[in-house]
Design an enzyme around this catalytic site. Structure first.
Site, PDB file in Angstrom:
ATOM      1  N   GLN A 159     -85.832  74.143   6.616  1.00 33.51           N
ATOM      2  CA  GLN A 159     -85.264  73.454   7.786  1.00 33.51           C
ATOM      3  C   GLN A 159     -83.737  73.312   7.735  1.00 33.51           C
ATOM      4  OE1 GLN A 159     -88.136  70.469   6.830  1.00 33.51           O
ATOM      5  NE2 GLN A 159     -89.112  70.567   8.838  1.00 33.51           N
ATOM      6  N   ARG A 205     -90.244  61.877  21.841  1.00 34.83           N
ATOM      7  CA  ARG A 205     -90.084  61.157  20.576  1.00 34.83           C
ATOM      8  C   ARG A 205     -89.098  62.026  19.798  1.00 34.83           C
ATOM      9  NH1 ARG A 205     -90.763  62.952  15.005  1.00 34.83           N
ATOM     10  NH2 ARG A 205     -91.140  61.113  13.752  1.00 34.83           N
ATOM     11  N   ASP A 207     -87.274  63.256  16.537  1.00 33.24           N
ATOM     12  CA  ASP A 207     -87.415  63.346  15.085  1.00 33.24           C
ATOM     13  C   ASP A 207     -86.072  63.126  14.388  1.00 33.24           C
ATOM     14  OD1 ASP A 207     -89.154  64.359  12.793  1.00 33.24           O
ATOM     15  OD2 ASP A 207     -87.453  65.736  12.656  1.00 33.24           O
ATOM     16  N   GLU A 246     -86.984  58.105  16.028  1.00 30.67           N
ATOM     17  CA  GLU A 246     -87.366  57.838  14.649  1.00 30.67           C
ATOM     18  C   GLU A 246     -86.069  57.458  13.944  1.00 30.67           C
ATOM     19  OE1 GLU A 246     -89.577  59.940  10.867  1.00 30.67           O
ATOM     20  OE2 GLU A 246     -88.094  61.068  11.969  1.00 30.67           O
TER      21      GLU A 246
HETATM   22  C1  NOJ Z   1     -90.028  63.153  10.345  1.00 28.33           C
HETATM   23  C2  NOJ Z   1     -91.383  63.630  10.755  1.00 28.33           C
HETATM   24  O1  NOJ Z   1     -92.147  62.543  11.197  1.00 28.33           O
HETATM   25  C3  NOJ Z   1     -91.969  64.309   9.545  1.00 28.33           C
HETATM   26  O2  NOJ Z   1     -93.329  64.578   9.714  1.00 28.33           O
HETATM   27  C4  NOJ Z   1     -91.160  65.551   9.267  1.00 28.33           C
HETATM   28  O3  NOJ Z   1     -91.622  66.139   8.067  1.00 28.33           O
HETATM   29  C5  NOJ Z   1     -89.674  65.215   9.086  1.00 28.33           C
HETATM   30  N1  NOJ Z   1     -89.198  64.278  10.076  1.00 28.33           N
HETATM   31  C6  NOJ Z   1     -88.814  66.449   9.168  1.00 28.33           C
HETATM   32  O4  NOJ Z   1     -88.751  66.920  10.481  1.00 28.33           O
END
Ligand code: NOJ
Length: 513
Positions: A159, A205, A207, A246
């Site tokens: 990522q 939502r 991330d 988040e």
């Molecule tokens: C938060 C997500 O809820 C989680 O599942 C994910 O692995 C990480 N962010 C990276 O995107």
């Protein structure tokens, strides 16, 4: 602020594991469509669907390869558009999961960015000037690309971080936030948002919403400024779209960043974890909702009230039963304890989120890791619909399932609980019906702590004109709280308010009106 949030109750769906309609062992969008009536019947009128985009699934879809294409394993873009339409027909809203901080290493932008020859995407990710120059202070990868540089990661190795710039650039490879290429990244993400909103999606939502701008300050003012700019776009073009971060810091996410909602996330030892996951901290499990835990609600309140107060009137600090990253509440709480927990979560201010399967008390399973899930995988197993093959999740052979279903004889399921008046599922329904009927229990109504003493029970709070009282412990309790003329409007267990005293039997919950 989109008005529909006031009475919204979200249902989070991990699409892999919800309902499989084509027998390939993995959930799909048509499966979600088929279960919309079930979700609506539960009292949830909004969905958050975890990433369902094309992806190599090294992090369960949080590694997006194509932001505008549904992953073939879930269906097609047309299926998703149909899902939006079917949801709207039922008065429901759908949030997709936006992953703005990073892409998959297989995303076309990243492949182009990795080329040695300069191009439009060269600065879409964060690269140093040569492969022997480390990106100090960051996770980074070198030696993989044609391009002579190392690139910064946002999470797993798969990522790479998108480049929104640095609040205070300290090296020549760190671009400022207002660099045209960093603005281009932001605009590209707006383009992704517009694409789905134009097709009927109701918001996102977001991330790792706090992760965009690097070398940010303590207040995350760089990242907040990016989101504030996105909020202006939404207000102008999509005033009914909602977005939730988040982030777990409403002072930053809501007040400065313009998010409508922020999650109170489970961080070991914080106020939220003290409700049901205190086993994560040393010294025994004193979770507030454990019958014998001797929990202390002030641990929750100290933390919660800061976020609540900081964002009141501007947005919602949201409580969740769980999410796909957290152990299911059933891991340590039994059914009666869960009833108390949900009674609390669904009568608090803000917008509540129910994670699929928590309504029947699905267990956290000890299963091998899948798609980068590791310990999180145990909360991502197939939904248990009935006592038939694969718990009614899929018709495939058991060894073709995305993840195993709960093999235990007494694994809870929807069909059995629908038939049992006292089940957890029917308690959830009753609580959500109550919430929809009483405006004072919805997102906006005032919240005030009336009785909350360290190590003492009950816990009593006011929502608008209503009083809510609870006793999660195994002993009867009472407190000098004058409920006035209010009568019992809703009860789990037994209790009364008389002569200036509220009394509650073990594991009881009251709403007084
Ligand atoms: C938060 C997500 O809820 C989680 O599942 C994910 O692995 C990480 N962010 C990276 O995107």
């Amino acid at each position: 602020m989109p008005k529909w949030l006031k009475d919204a109750v979200f249902y989070e769906i991990y699409p892999q594991s919800f309902y499989d309609t084509n027998g390939d062992g993995i959930g799909d969008l048509n499966g979600i469509i088929e279960k919309l009536d079930y979700i609506k019947g539960l009292g949830c009128n909004a969905l958050w669907i975890n990433p369902c985009y094309d992806s190599p699934f090294k992090d369960a879809g949080y590694d997006v390869r194509d932001y505008k294409k549904v992953a073939p394993r879930y269906g097609t873009n047309s299926d998703l558009y149909r899902l939006f339409g079917e949801a709207h027909r039922r008065g429901m809203h759908v949030l997709l999961d936006l992953v703005p901080g990073h892409t998959s290493e297989e995303h076309e932008w990243f492949l182009k960015s990795s080329k040695e020859e300069k191009n439009e995407y060269s600065n879409r990710y964060i690269w140093t000037n040569n492969c022997f120059q480390p990106a100090k202070g960051f996770l980074y990868i070198g030696g993989e690309a044609e391009r002579n540089g190392v690139y910064v990661l946002n999470f797993f190795k798969s990522q790479p971080a998108l480049n929104y710039g640095f609040l205070k650039p300290e090296e020549d490879w760190q671009l400022p936030m207002d660099h045209p290429d960093c603005i281009a990244t932001r605009e590209a993400m707006k383009d992704v948002m517009r694409f789905w909103l134009d097709h009927g999606c109701d918001g996102f939502r977001v991330d790792m919403a706090d992760s965009l701008v690097k070398n940010d300050d303590e207040n995350k003012s760089g990242t907040s400024a990016v989101w504030w700019d996105v909020r202006q776009m939404l207000d102008e073009e999509y005033p009914e779209a909602a977005f939730v971060s988040e982030w777990n810091c409403p002072r930053q996410s809501i007040t400065a960043g313009g998010f409508h909602m922020d999650f109170f996330l489970n961080w070991a030892g914080n106020g939220y974890s003290s409700l049901m996951r205190d086993y994560e901290t040393p010294g025994g499990d004193h979770s507030f909702f454990k019958k014998d835990g001797k929990g202390d609600i002030t641990r929750f309140l100290e933390d919660y009230l800061q976020g609540y107060t900081a964002s009141k009137g501007e947005g919602y600090y949201c409580l969740l039963t769980c999410n796909h990253d957290t152990r299911r509440p059933r891991y340590s709480l039994d059914e009666q304890e869960l009833k108390m927990t949900y009674a609390f979560l669904f009568t608090m201010p803000g917008v509540p989120y129910l994670y699929y399967g928590d309504e029947i008390g699905m267990r956290y399973l000890e299963v091998p890791t899948k798609e980068g899930g590791y310990a999180r995988t145990g909360s991502r197993t197939p939904m248990q619909w009935n006592a038939q093959k694969n718990a009614g999740f899929s018709t495939c052979p058991a060894d073709a399932l995305y993840l195993p279903v709960d093999p235990s004889k007494d694994a809870p399921n929807v069909a059995a609980q629908e038939a049992d008046e006292n089940s957890l599922l029917n308690t959830v329904k009753a609580l959500l019906t109550l919430r929809h009927e009483e405006e004072d229990l919805q997102a906006d109504a005032d919240f005030e702590v009336v009785y909350a003493k360290k190590g003492e029970l009950p816990f009593v709070y006011r929502r608008g004109a209503l009083l809510v009282a609870m006793n999660p412990s195994g002993e009867s309790v009472s407190a000098p709280v004058d409920a006035g003329e209010r009568k019992v409007r809703f009860a789990i267990g037994e209790g009364q308010a008389e002569n200036g005293t509220i009394t509650l039997a073990p594991q009881s919950f009251l709403v007084l009106k």
